[in-house]
Write a protein that holds these residues in place. Structure first.
Motif, short mmCIF file in Angstrom:
data_model
loop_
_atom_site.label_atom_id
_atom_site.label_comp_id
_atom_site.label_asym_id
_atom_site.label_seq_id
_atom_site.Cartn_x
_atom_site.Cartn_y
_atom_site.Cartn_z
N THR A 130 -25.08 82.58 -1.66
CA THR A 130 -24.62 81.34 -1.02
C THR A 130 -24.64 80.20 -2.02
OG1 THR A 130 -25.38 82.06 1.16
CG2 THR A 130 -25.14 79.69 0.81
N TYR A 131 -25.71 80.10 -2.78
CA TYR A 131 -25.86 79.05 -3.79
C TYR A 131 -24.73 79.12 -4.81
CZ TYR A 131 -28.29 76.21 -7.35
OH TYR A 131 -28.62 75.25 -8.26
N LEU A 132 -24.48 80.33 -5.33
CA LEU A 132 -23.44 80.50 -6.35
C LEU A 132 -22.06 80.18 -5.81
CD1 LEU A 132 -24.56 83.82 -8.09
CD2 LEU A 132 -24.79 81.49 -8.98
N THR A 133 -21.77 80.63 -4.58
CA THR A 133 -20.45 80.39 -4.00
C THR A 133 -20.20 78.91 -3.79
OG1 THR A 133 -20.51 82.55 -2.91
CG2 THR A 133 -18.93 80.95 -2.07
N ALA A 153 -25.86 81.35 9.11
CA ALA A 153 -27.32 81.40 8.97
C ALA A 153 -27.96 80.53 10.04
CB ALA A 153 -27.73 80.93 7.58
N PRO A 154 -29.22 80.80 10.38
CA PRO A 154 -29.83 80.19 11.56
C PRO A 154 -30.50 78.83 11.30
CG PRO A 154 -31.34 81.74 10.59
CD PRO A 154 -30.08 81.83 9.77
N PRO A 155 -30.74 78.08 12.39
CA PRO A 155 -31.60 76.91 12.28
C PRO A 155 -32.97 77.32 11.73
CG PRO A 155 -30.44 76.89 14.38
CD PRO A 155 -30.18 78.23 13.76
N VAL A 156 -33.57 76.47 10.93
CA VAL A 156 -34.85 76.79 10.29
C VAL A 156 -35.97 76.25 11.18
CG1 VAL A 156 -36.24 76.57 8.21
CG2 VAL A 156 -33.75 76.67 8.04
N LYS A 157 -36.47 77.11 12.06
CA LYS A 157 -37.47 76.64 13.02
C LYS A 157 -38.67 77.56 13.17
CE LYS A 157 -34.23 74.04 15.90
NZ LYS A 157 -33.71 73.83 17.28
N MET A 158 -38.75 78.63 12.39
CA MET A 158 -39.85 79.57 12.56
C MET A 158 -40.89 79.40 11.46
SD MET A 158 -37.92 83.07 11.41
CE MET A 158 -39.08 84.05 12.32
N ASP A 159 -42.13 79.82 11.74
CA ASP A 159 -43.17 79.72 10.72
C ASP A 159 -43.74 81.09 10.35
OD1 ASP A 159 -44.64 80.37 12.95
OD2 ASP A 159 -45.83 78.53 12.98
N ARG A 160 -43.21 82.15 10.95
CA ARG A 160 -43.64 83.51 10.59
C ARG A 160 -42.60 84.49 11.15
NH1 ARG A 160 -49.12 82.67 13.34
NH2 ARG A 160 -48.38 80.56 12.97
N ALA A 161 -42.52 85.67 10.53
CA ALA A 161 -41.54 86.66 10.95
C ALA A 161 -42.07 88.06 10.70
CB ALA A 161 -40.22 86.46 10.21
N MET A 172 -32.95 82.02 6.23
CA MET A 172 -33.32 80.61 6.30
C MET A 172 -33.03 79.91 4.98
SD MET A 172 -36.70 80.40 8.70
CE MET A 172 -37.73 81.41 7.65
N GLY A 173 -33.13 80.65 3.88
CA GLY A 173 -32.78 80.08 2.59
C GLY A 173 -31.32 79.70 2.52
N MET A 174 -30.46 80.48 3.14
CA MET A 174 -29.04 80.15 3.20
C MET A 174 -28.83 78.82 3.91
SD MET A 174 -27.51 83.94 4.16
CE MET A 174 -25.78 83.44 4.24
N THR A 175 -29.54 78.64 5.00
CA THR A 175 -29.43 77.38 5.74
C THR A 175 -29.97 76.22 4.92
OG1 THR A 175 -29.66 78.55 7.84
CG2 THR A 175 -30.10 76.19 7.86
N PHE A 176 -31.10 76.44 4.26
CA PHE A 176 -31.73 75.38 3.47
C PHE A 176 -30.79 74.90 2.37
CE2 PHE A 176 -34.58 73.54 0.31
CZ PHE A 176 -35.42 72.77 1.10
N ASN A 193 -22.37 72.77 7.01
CA ASN A 193 -23.11 73.10 8.22
C ASN A 193 -23.36 74.60 8.29
OD1 ASN A 193 -22.93 70.39 9.82
ND2 ASN A 193 -20.80 70.80 9.23
N SER A 194 -24.37 75.00 9.04
CA SER A 194 -24.60 76.42 9.28
C SER A 194 -24.47 76.71 10.77
CB SER A 194 -25.98 76.85 8.77
OG SER A 194 -27.00 76.38 9.61
N PHE A 195 -24.13 77.96 11.08
CA PHE A 195 -23.93 78.37 12.47
C PHE A 195 -24.61 79.72 12.68
CE2 PHE A 195 -20.48 79.92 9.85
CZ PHE A 195 -20.34 81.25 10.21
N TRP A 196 -25.03 79.98 13.92
CA TRP A 196 -25.78 81.20 14.19
C TRP A 196 -25.61 81.59 15.65
CZ3 TRP A 196 -27.50 84.72 11.10
CH2 TRP A 196 -28.50 85.63 11.49
N PRO A 197 -25.47 82.89 15.96
CA PRO A 197 -25.31 83.31 17.35
C PRO A 197 -26.63 83.32 18.11
CG PRO A 197 -25.30 85.22 15.91
CD PRO A 197 -25.34 84.02 15.01
#
Length: 281
Positions: A130-133, A153-161, A172-176, A193-197
Motif C-alpha cells: 500500500t505504501y509503495l503504490t 482496510a478496516p477502521p483502527v479500533k482494536m487493541d488485540r487480535a 490496520m497498517g494499511m489504514t494507518f 480514505n479506507s473502507f471495510w465490510p
C-alpha cells in the motif's frame, strides 16, 4: 432505495488485486460507471491453477462494458515493479486519478503457529505494498491537481487480535498509511480514505479460512457499491475509515437483502474481527 451509479467517464483507476473476488468486482463496477481501468495482479495464466481468473480476463471484461482497460502483472513486494507499473499506467492513459489499494495477503494463525516469513509476507504485501503504490502515484496526482486514494482496510479500533495478530496488524497498517496520507495531502486536492465490510465477503479466502458460513456472508457487490459511493464524494471527504453499511445508509440505501448470500441479516463478522464493540446503527 437503490444506489445511484456515478458517472466516472473520463476517469482512470489503478486497482491492485483484480484477478478475482472483491478486486474484480470493483473493477467491473467502475467500468460500468464509465471509468477506464488498470487491472493489476500476479496471475496472468490460470491454466495450471485451481483458481479461475487472470488480470487480462478482468481487463477484457471491463472493455466489454465500453471502457478502455490495461493489464499489468504486478508483485506488490517488488518496489521497482510497483514504480514501473505506475509509470506504465500513466503512459498508457495520460492521467490516472483513482488509486485503489485492494490487494492483500491473508493468513489466520496464532503467533506461535505463524512463521516469521509469513509475517513478513503479510507486512510486505499489505502495509508495504500500500505504501509503495501510494508513493508511486503521489507526484502524478499532485501534477494533475488531485485524485482519490482508497484502501480496502478496516477502521483502527482494536487493541488485540488473538489468533490473527499478524493479519490484523497488516490490515490496520494499511489504514494507518492511508489516513496519514490524508493529513499529509490535505489541500492538494487528493483525498485518501479506507473502507471495510461489516460482514465477511464471499471470497475464496473467506471459505478457505472458515470465516463463518454463507449465512454470515455478503456478495462482493456491496464493497463495489461502497467504492462507487466514495468516489462520488468531493475532495473534502478525506481521512476517514468507514464501514460499507454506514456509507451506503448515508447514500440512502435501506435494503441490504440483495447483497446477502442467504436470507436474513448476516452476523457482522468482519467488523467484529477488528472492532469487537461494533454495533449496527
Amino acid at each position: 432505495m437503490a444506489l445511484a451509479t456515478p458517472d466516472l467517464s473520463g476517469h482512470t483507476a489503478f486497482i491492485t488485486g483484480t484477478t478475482r473476488g472483491i478486486g474484480k468486482r470493483i473493477a467491473l463496477a467502475l467500468a460500468e460507471a464509465g471509468c477506464n481501468v488498470v487491472s493489476t495482479g500476479k496471475t496472468v495464466d490460470d491454466s495450471d491453477s485451481d483458481l479461475d481468473g487472470t488480470i487480462h480476463e478482468t481487463a477484457a471484461e471491463c472493455e466489454e462494458r465500453g471502457v478502455d482497460a490495461h493489464a499489468i502483472q504486478l508483485n506488490l513486494r517488488d518496489e521497482e515493479q510497483v514504480e514501473a507499473a505506475a509509470a506504465e499506467a500513466i503512459d498508457v492513459f495520460g492521467e490516472v486519478d483513482i488509486v485503489i489499494n485492494n490487494a492483500s495477503a491473508i493468513q489466520m494463525a496464532s503467533v506461535e503457529e505463524l512463521p516469521a516469513n509469513r509475517f513478513d509476507l503479510l507486512t510486505d504485501v499489505n502495509i508495504r505494498g500500500t505504501y509503495l503504490t501510494c508513493r508511486a502515484f503521489i507526484p502524478h496526482l499532485k501534477e494533475i491537481g488531485g485524485g482519490q486514494i482508497l484502501t480496502n482496510a478496516p477502521p483502527v479500533k482494536m487493541d488485540r487480535a488473538p489468533g490473527e495478530a499478524a493479519y490484523a496488524w497488516s490490515k490496520m497498517g494499511m489504514t494507518f498509511v492511508t489516513l496519514s496520507l490524508a493529513s499529509e495531502l490535505r489541500g492538494t486536492g487528493i483525498s485518501a480514505n479506507s473502507f471495510w465490510p461489516v460482514t465477511a465477503i464471499d471470497t475464496r479466502a473467506t471459505r478457505y479460512f472458515g470465516m463463518g458460513t454463507e449465512d454470515d456472508w455478503r456478495s462482493p457487490v456491496i464493497v463495489a457499491d461502497t467504492v462507487l459511493e466514495l468516489l462520488d464524494r468531493d475532495e473534502e471527504f478525506t481521512g476517514n475509515a468507514v464501514y460499507d453499511e454506514d456509507v451506503l445508509r448515508e447514500a440512502g440505501v435501506t435494503d441490504f437483502e440483495r447483497y446477502n448470500c442467504t436470507e436474513g441479516d448476516p452476523t457482522p463478522l468482519s467488523a467484529q474481527l477488528f472492532d469487537p464493540d461494533y454495533e449496527r446503527p
